[in-house]
Design an enzyme around this catalytic site. Sequence first.
Site, PDB file in Angstrom:
ATOM      1  N   CYS A   1       0.825  -1.214   0.000  1.00  0.00           N
ATOM      2  CA  CYS A   1       0.000   0.000   0.000  1.00  0.00           C
ATOM      3  C   CYS A   1       0.860   1.265   0.000  1.00  0.00           C
ATOM      4  CB  CYS A   1      -1.007  -0.056   1.147  1.00  0.00           C
ATOM      5  SG  CYS A   1      -2.424   1.003   0.833  1.00  0.00           S
TER       6      CYS A   1
ATOM      7  N   HIS B   1      -3.190  -5.136   1.757  1.00  0.00           N
ATOM      8  CA  HIS B   1      -2.465  -5.363   3.017  1.00  0.00           C
ATOM      9  C   HIS B   1      -2.396  -6.847   3.369  1.00  0.00           C
ATOM     10  CE1 HIS B   1      -2.243  -1.146   4.467  1.00  0.00           C
ATOM     11  NE2 HIS B   1      -3.293  -1.004   3.678  1.00  0.00           N
TER      12      HIS B   1
ATOM     13  N   GLU C   1      -0.529  -8.244   5.350  1.00  0.00           N
ATOM     14  CA  GLU C   1      -0.149  -8.397   6.765  1.00  0.00           C
ATOM     15  C   GLU C   1      -1.374  -8.414   7.690  1.00  0.00           C
ATOM     16  OE1 GLU C   1       0.109  -5.830   4.895  1.00  0.00           O
ATOM     17  OE2 GLU C   1      -0.151  -3.945   5.974  1.00  0.00           O
TER      18      GLU C   1
HETATM   19  N1  GLN Z   1      -3.332   6.522   0.853  1.00  0.00           N
HETATM   20  C1  GLN Z   1      -2.133   6.189   1.564  1.00  0.00           C
HETATM   21  C2  GLN Z   1      -0.921   6.917   0.984  1.00  0.00           C
HETATM   22  O1  GLN Z   1      -1.021   7.680   0.117  1.00  0.00           O
HETATM   23  C3  GLN Z   1      -1.875   4.692   1.560  1.00  0.00           C
HETATM   24  C4  GLN Z   1      -2.901   3.976   2.413  1.00  0.00           C
HETATM   25  C5  GLN Z   1      -2.409   2.726   3.057  1.00  0.00           C
HETATM   26  O2  GLN Z   1      -1.211   2.423   3.109  1.00  0.00           O
HETATM   27  N2  GLN Z   1      -3.325   1.993   3.633  1.00  0.00           N
HETATM   28  O3  GLN Z   1       0.163   6.700   1.415  1.00  0.00           O
END
Ligand code: GLN
Length: 200
Positions: free
Chosen positions: A82, A180, A182
Amino acid sequence: MMPSPSIGVFALQGDVREHLATLKAIGVDAFTVRRPEELARCDALVLPGGESTTMYKLAQTFELFEPLCDRIRSGMPTFGTCAGMIMLADRIEDGIVGQETLGGLDITVRRNAFGRQVDSFEDDIVFDGFGDPVHAVFIRAPWVEEVGPGVDVLATTPWGEAAGRIVAVRQGSLMATSFHPEVGSDDRLHRYFVDQVLQS
Ligand code: GLN
Protein backbone atom coordinates in the site's frame (compact mmCIF):
# COMPACT_ATOMS: atom_id res chain seq x y z
CA MET A 1 16.93 -26.22 7.89
CA MET A 2 16.64 -23.13 5.68
CA PRO A 3 18.74 -20.18 6.84
CA SER A 4 16.63 -17.43 8.37
CA PRO A 5 17.06 -14.08 6.60
CA SER A 6 17.22 -10.83 8.55
CA ILE A 7 14.32 -8.72 7.36
CA GLY A 8 13.77 -5.19 8.60
CA VAL A 9 10.43 -3.41 8.67
CA PHE A 10 10.59 0.33 8.01
CA ALA A 11 9.17 1.59 11.27
CA LEU A 12 8.98 5.39 11.23
CA GLN A 13 5.27 5.13 10.34
CA GLY A 14 2.68 2.55 9.35
CA ASP A 15 1.39 -0.88 10.30
CA VAL A 16 4.74 -2.17 11.43
CA ARG A 17 3.53 -4.55 14.14
CA GLU A 18 1.43 -6.68 11.78
CA HIS A 19 4.35 -7.23 9.39
CA LEU A 20 6.73 -8.06 12.23
CA ALA A 21 4.27 -10.58 13.67
CA THR A 22 3.72 -12.30 10.31
CA LEU A 23 7.45 -12.46 9.53
CA LYS A 24 8.33 -13.80 12.98
CA ALA A 25 5.56 -16.40 12.77
CA ILE A 26 7.18 -17.84 9.61
CA GLY A 27 10.61 -18.01 11.25
CA VAL A 28 12.22 -14.81 10.00
CA ASP A 29 14.64 -12.72 12.09
CA ALA A 30 12.45 -9.59 11.82
CA PHE A 31 13.17 -6.24 13.43
CA THR A 32 12.28 -2.55 13.16
CA VAL A 33 14.28 -0.11 11.05
CA ARG A 34 14.39 3.51 12.18
CA ARG A 35 18.09 4.25 11.80
CA PRO A 36 20.76 3.72 9.13
CA GLU A 37 22.58 1.21 11.42
CA GLU A 38 19.45 -0.94 11.51
CA LEU A 39 19.08 -0.71 7.75
CA ALA A 40 22.67 -1.91 7.40
CA ARG A 41 21.72 -5.18 9.20
CA CYS A 42 18.96 -5.99 6.70
CA ASP A 43 19.15 -8.73 4.08
CA ALA A 44 15.77 -7.45 2.93
CA LEU A 45 13.16 -4.86 3.85
CA VAL A 46 9.40 -4.44 4.17
CA LEU A 47 7.83 -1.02 3.60
CA PRO A 48 4.46 -1.22 5.38
CA GLY A 49 1.09 0.38 4.72
CA GLY A 50 0.44 3.75 6.29
CA GLU A 51 0.76 7.19 4.78
CA SER A 52 3.37 7.65 2.08
CA THR A 53 3.55 11.43 2.47
CA THR A 54 4.43 11.05 6.17
CA MET A 55 6.85 8.21 5.44
CA TYR A 56 8.64 10.39 2.93
CA LYS A 57 8.96 13.31 5.36
CA LEU A 58 10.06 11.15 8.30
CA ALA A 59 12.55 9.20 6.21
CA GLN A 60 14.18 12.50 5.34
CA THR A 61 14.11 13.82 8.91
CA PHE A 62 15.66 10.61 10.24
CA GLU A 63 18.27 10.54 7.46
CA LEU A 64 17.02 7.25 6.11
CA PHE A 65 15.84 8.44 2.71
CA GLU A 66 19.17 8.36 0.86
CA PRO A 67 20.41 5.15 2.53
CA LEU A 68 17.11 3.48 1.61
CA CYS A 69 17.39 4.64 -2.02
CA ASP A 70 20.97 3.32 -2.15
CA ARG A 71 20.13 -0.11 -0.72
CA ILE A 72 17.11 -0.53 -2.99
CA ARG A 73 19.12 0.57 -6.02
CA SER A 74 21.84 -1.91 -5.16
CA GLY A 75 19.39 -4.81 -5.16
CA MET A 76 18.17 -5.31 -1.58
CA PRO A 77 14.94 -7.34 -1.84
CA THR A 78 12.10 -5.07 -0.77
CA PHE A 79 8.38 -5.68 -0.35
CA GLY A 80 6.08 -2.64 -0.25
CA THR A 81 2.44 -2.84 0.78
CA CYS A 82 0.00 0.00 0.00
CA ALA A 83 1.87 3.15 1.09
CA GLY A 84 4.98 0.96 0.73
CA MET A 85 4.04 0.34 -2.92
CA ILE A 86 3.86 4.11 -3.43
CA MET A 87 7.30 4.49 -1.84
CA LEU A 88 8.76 1.96 -4.30
CA ALA A 89 7.18 3.44 -7.42
CA ASP A 90 9.32 5.42 -9.84
CA ARG A 91 6.36 7.65 -10.71
CA ILE A 92 3.38 8.85 -8.71
CA GLU A 93 0.03 10.42 -9.64
CA ASP A 94 -1.98 12.42 -7.10
CA GLY A 95 0.93 12.79 -4.71
CA ILE A 96 1.11 15.92 -2.59
CA VAL A 97 3.25 18.81 -3.81
CA GLY A 98 6.90 17.90 -3.46
CA GLN A 99 6.26 14.26 -2.53
CA GLU A 100 9.14 12.03 -3.57
CA THR A 101 9.43 8.28 -3.60
CA LEU A 102 12.35 5.95 -3.03
CA GLY A 103 11.71 4.43 -6.45
CA GLY A 104 13.06 1.23 -7.93
CA LEU A 105 9.89 -0.19 -9.47
CA ASP A 106 9.29 0.94 -13.04
CA ILE A 107 5.62 1.69 -12.40
CA THR A 108 3.30 4.67 -12.12
CA VAL A 109 1.01 4.46 -9.07
CA ARG A 110 -2.07 6.52 -8.44
CA ARG A 111 -2.59 7.38 -4.76
CA ASN A 112 -6.03 6.85 -3.21
CA ALA A 113 -7.08 5.53 -6.60
CA PHE A 114 -10.23 3.62 -5.77
CA GLY A 115 -12.07 6.79 -4.77
CA ARG A 116 -14.16 7.91 -1.83
CA GLN A 117 -17.12 5.54 -2.20
CA VAL A 118 -14.92 2.51 -1.86
CA ASP A 119 -12.29 3.99 0.42
CA SER A 120 -11.75 0.63 2.06
CA PHE A 121 -12.96 -2.76 0.92
CA GLU A 122 -12.04 -6.42 0.81
CA ASP A 123 -12.18 -8.97 -1.98
CA ASP A 124 -10.77 -12.28 -3.09
CA ILE A 125 -8.27 -11.86 -5.88
CA VAL A 126 -6.39 -14.32 -8.02
CA PHE A 127 -2.66 -14.05 -7.35
CA ASP A 128 -0.25 -15.36 -9.97
CA GLY A 129 1.06 -18.78 -9.00
CA PHE A 130 -1.24 -19.34 -6.01
CA GLY A 131 -3.81 -22.13 -6.14
CA ASP A 132 -6.38 -20.38 -3.96
CA PRO A 133 -7.37 -16.71 -4.16
CA VAL A 134 -5.94 -14.17 -1.73
CA HIS A 135 -8.38 -12.32 0.49
CA ALA A 136 -7.18 -8.77 -0.08
CA VAL A 137 -7.85 -5.82 2.23
CA PHE A 138 -7.65 -2.41 0.54
CA ILE A 139 -7.46 0.77 2.65
CA ARG A 140 -7.30 4.06 0.71
CA ALA A 141 -5.26 2.00 -1.69
CA PRO A 142 -3.27 2.99 -4.75
CA TRP A 143 -3.49 1.11 -8.03
CA VAL A 144 -0.80 0.72 -10.62
CA GLU A 145 -1.60 2.90 -13.59
CA GLU A 146 1.26 1.81 -15.84
CA VAL A 147 4.07 -0.75 -15.77
CA GLY A 148 7.41 -0.75 -17.57
CA PRO A 149 8.57 -3.70 -19.70
CA GLY A 150 10.51 -5.44 -16.91
CA VAL A 151 7.59 -5.56 -14.48
CA ASP A 152 5.50 -8.70 -13.88
CA VAL A 153 1.86 -8.17 -12.98
CA LEU A 154 0.93 -10.61 -10.18
CA ALA A 155 -2.68 -9.62 -9.52
CA THR A 156 -5.49 -7.45 -10.86
CA THR A 157 -8.90 -6.55 -9.45
CA PRO A 158 -11.77 -8.69 -10.71
CA TRP A 159 -14.82 -6.58 -9.95
CA GLY A 160 -17.05 -3.67 -10.94
CA GLU A 161 -15.97 -0.37 -12.39
CA ALA A 162 -12.42 -0.80 -11.16
CA ALA A 163 -12.01 -4.21 -12.81
CA GLY A 164 -8.65 -5.08 -14.26
CA ARG A 165 -6.68 -2.67 -12.10
CA ILE A 166 -3.17 -3.82 -11.33
CA VAL A 167 -2.74 -4.37 -7.59
CA ALA A 168 0.39 -6.53 -7.27
CA VAL A 169 3.67 -6.38 -9.18
CA ARG A 170 7.19 -7.70 -9.12
CA GLN A 171 10.37 -6.49 -10.78
CA GLY A 172 13.59 -8.34 -9.97
CA SER A 173 14.12 -8.16 -6.21
CA LEU A 174 11.24 -5.74 -5.64
CA MET A 175 7.59 -6.57 -5.08
CA ALA A 176 4.58 -4.52 -4.10
CA THR A 177 0.87 -4.89 -3.41
CA SER A 178 -1.86 -2.24 -3.24
CA PHE A 179 -3.50 -4.25 -0.47
CA HIS A 180 -2.47 -5.36 3.02
CA PRO A 181 -1.34 -9.01 3.20
CA GLU A 182 -0.15 -8.40 6.77
CA VAL A 183 -3.78 -8.08 7.89
CA GLY A 184 -5.39 -11.45 8.59
CA SER A 185 -3.92 -14.90 8.85
CA ASP A 186 -2.82 -15.59 5.26
CA ASP A 187 0.98 -15.58 5.28
CA ARG A 188 1.50 -16.77 1.67
CA LEU A 189 2.69 -13.41 0.36
CA HIS A 190 5.26 -13.04 3.10
CA ARG A 191 6.44 -16.60 2.39
CA TYR A 192 6.63 -15.76 -1.32
CA PHE A 193 8.79 -12.74 -0.47
CA VAL A 194 11.03 -14.74 1.88
CA ASP A 195 11.55 -17.34 -0.89
CA GLN A 196 12.63 -14.51 -3.17
CA VAL A 197 15.04 -13.26 -0.49
CA LEU A 198 16.54 -16.74 -0.04
CA GLN A 199 17.05 -17.05 -3.81
CA SER A 200 18.69 -13.63 -4.16
N1 GLN B 1 -3.33 6.52 0.85
C1 GLN B 1 -2.13 6.19 1.56
C2 GLN B 1 -0.92 6.92 0.98
O1 GLN B 1 -1.02 7.68 0.12
C3 GLN B 1 -1.87 4.69 1.56
C4 GLN B 1 -2.90 3.98 2.41
C5 GLN B 1 -2.41 2.73 3.06
O2 GLN B 1 -1.21 2.42 3.11
N2 GLN B 1 -3.33 1.99 3.63
O3 GLN B 1 0.16 6.70 1.41
